[in-house]
Design a protein around this motif. Structure first.
Motif, PDB file in Angstrom:
ATOM      1  N   LEU A  18      -9.433  -8.727  -2.226  1.00 22.54           N
ATOM      2  CA  LEU A  18      -8.400  -8.224  -1.322  1.00 22.54           C
ATOM      3  C   LEU A  18      -8.724  -8.480   0.148  1.00 22.54           C
ATOM      4  CD1 LEU A  18      -5.728  -6.598  -1.439  1.00 22.54           C
ATOM      5  CD2 LEU A  18      -7.097  -4.520  -1.365  1.00 22.54           C
ATOM      6  N   THR A  40      -7.744  -9.484  -6.126  1.00 23.04           N
ATOM      7  CA  THR A  40      -8.437  -8.460  -6.905  1.00 23.04           C
ATOM      8  C   THR A  40      -9.164  -7.451  -6.018  1.00 23.04           C
ATOM      9  OG1 THR A  40     -10.428  -9.833  -7.086  1.00 23.04           O
ATOM     10  CG2 THR A  40      -8.800 -10.022  -8.864  1.00 23.04           C
ATOM     11  N   LEU A  41      -9.377  -6.299  -6.595  1.00 25.33           N
ATOM     12  CA  LEU A  41     -10.205  -5.255  -5.996  1.00 25.33           C
ATOM     13  C   LEU A  41     -11.133  -4.784  -7.101  1.00 25.33           C
ATOM     14  CD1 LEU A  41     -10.850  -3.395  -3.595  1.00 25.33           C
ATOM     15  CD2 LEU A  41      -9.113  -1.826  -4.470  1.00 25.33           C
ATOM     16  N   ARG A  44     -10.354  -6.131 -10.556  1.00 24.92           N
ATOM     17  CA  ARG A  44      -9.064  -5.795 -11.184  1.00 24.92           C
ATOM     18  C   ARG A  44      -7.918  -6.314 -10.324  1.00 24.92           C
ATOM     19  NH1 ARG A  44     -12.582  -2.153 -13.054  1.00 24.92           N
ATOM     20  NH2 ARG A  44     -12.301  -1.411 -15.174  1.00 24.92           N
ATOM     21  N   CYS A  46      -4.815  -6.590  -8.161  1.00 22.84           N
ATOM     22  CA  CYS A  46      -4.086  -5.657  -7.292  1.00 22.84           C
ATOM     23  C   CYS A  46      -2.973  -6.360  -6.536  1.00 22.84           C
ATOM     24  CB  CYS A  46      -5.040  -4.940  -6.332  1.00 22.84           C
ATOM     25  SG  CYS A  46      -5.858  -6.031  -5.163  1.00 22.84           S
ATOM     26  N   GLY A  47      -2.877  -7.690  -6.651  1.00 25.38           N
ATOM     27  CA  GLY A  47      -1.830  -8.409  -5.948  1.00 25.38           C
ATOM     28  C   GLY A  47      -1.818  -9.878  -6.293  1.00 25.38           C
ATOM     29  N   SER A  71      -4.727  -8.562   1.921  1.00 23.94           N
ATOM     30  CA  SER A  71      -4.089  -7.253   1.772  1.00 23.94           C
ATOM     31  C   SER A  71      -2.884  -7.089   2.693  1.00 23.94           C
ATOM     32  CB  SER A  71      -5.090  -6.133   2.039  1.00 23.94           C
ATOM     33  OG  SER A  71      -5.627  -6.246   3.356  1.00 23.94           O
ATOM     34  N   ALA A  76       1.802  -6.685  -3.608  1.00 23.21           N
ATOM     35  CA  ALA A  76       0.962  -5.687  -4.278  1.00 23.21           C
ATOM     36  C   ALA A  76       1.579  -5.267  -5.605  1.00 23.21           C
ATOM     37  CB  ALA A  76       0.778  -4.473  -3.369  1.00 23.21           C
ATOM     38  N   GLU A  77       0.730  -4.870  -6.526  1.00 23.79           N
ATOM     39  CA  GLU A  77       1.150  -4.373  -7.840  1.00 23.79           C
ATOM     40  C   GLU A  77       2.168  -5.284  -8.522  1.00 23.79           C
ATOM     41  OE1 GLU A  77       2.233  -0.241  -7.676  1.00 23.79           O
ATOM     42  OE2 GLU A  77       0.673   0.194  -6.213  1.00 23.79           O
ATOM     43  N   ASN A 109      -6.907  -4.309 -16.696  1.00 29.26           N
ATOM     44  CA  ASN A 109      -6.226  -4.949 -15.568  1.00 29.26           C
ATOM     45  C   ASN A 109      -7.063  -6.056 -14.913  1.00 29.26           C
ATOM     46  OD1 ASN A 109      -3.636  -4.982 -14.390  1.00 29.26           O
ATOM     47  ND2 ASN A 109      -4.459  -4.116 -12.508  1.00 29.26           N
TER      48      ASN A 109
END
Length: 141
Positions: A18, A40-41, A44, A46-47, A71, A76-77, A109
């Motif tokens: 991210l 990823t974060l 996992r 995240c975007g 970010s 996102a998501e 995820n």
């Protein structure tokens, strides 16, 4: 005939953390000949960042690609699929969300792959109508 996503996806998607920069994502896209990188974060998803995101949300907004973290501009998501989902589900989601590719994740995820309309057309020829629908959809920002 519907197939499992795990059979048709492109495995080993490119991913960046991210806090990586737009510049880093753009270099990977150029070097790998791809149009998106998963974000990823802690491993996992995240975007998702696309080449269009970099241009529209980054460069056009006068953001410095060398210092702007993913970010700030990634989607996102994102909508995702699992490897056991079927191609009919992927086509439905692509049509509903007006997207051309969907990340494939495991039950934690973590990114496993990515499936594109092109993958679906090659798999069973069913993606052509979805591509027409998506192409007519208004652009997302």
């Amino acid at each position: 005939m519907s197939r499992r996503i795990g059979e048709v996806m492109t495995a080993g998607p490119r991913a960046l953390p991210l806090d990586a920069t737009l510049y880093e994502a753009a270099r990977i896209m150029r070097d790998q000949g791809i149009g998106d990188v998963l974000v990823t974060l802690a491993g996992r998803l995240c975007g998702v960042i696309t080449d269009r995101d970099i241009v529209v949300r980054g460069v056009a907004d006068n953001r410095d690609p060398a210092h702007t973290p993913l970010s700030d501009v990634c989607t996102a998501e994102p909508i995702t699929l699992g490897p056991d989902d079927d191609t009919d589900t992927a086509l439905r989601l692509m049509r509903e969300e007006a997207v051309r590719r969907l990340p494939v994740v495991d039950d934690q995820n973590r990114p496993l792959g990515i499936v594109s309309i092109g993958d679906l057309v090659i798999a069973d020829g069913a993606g052509a109508n979805v591509l027409c629908d998506i192409s007519r959809a208004p652009p997302s920002l």
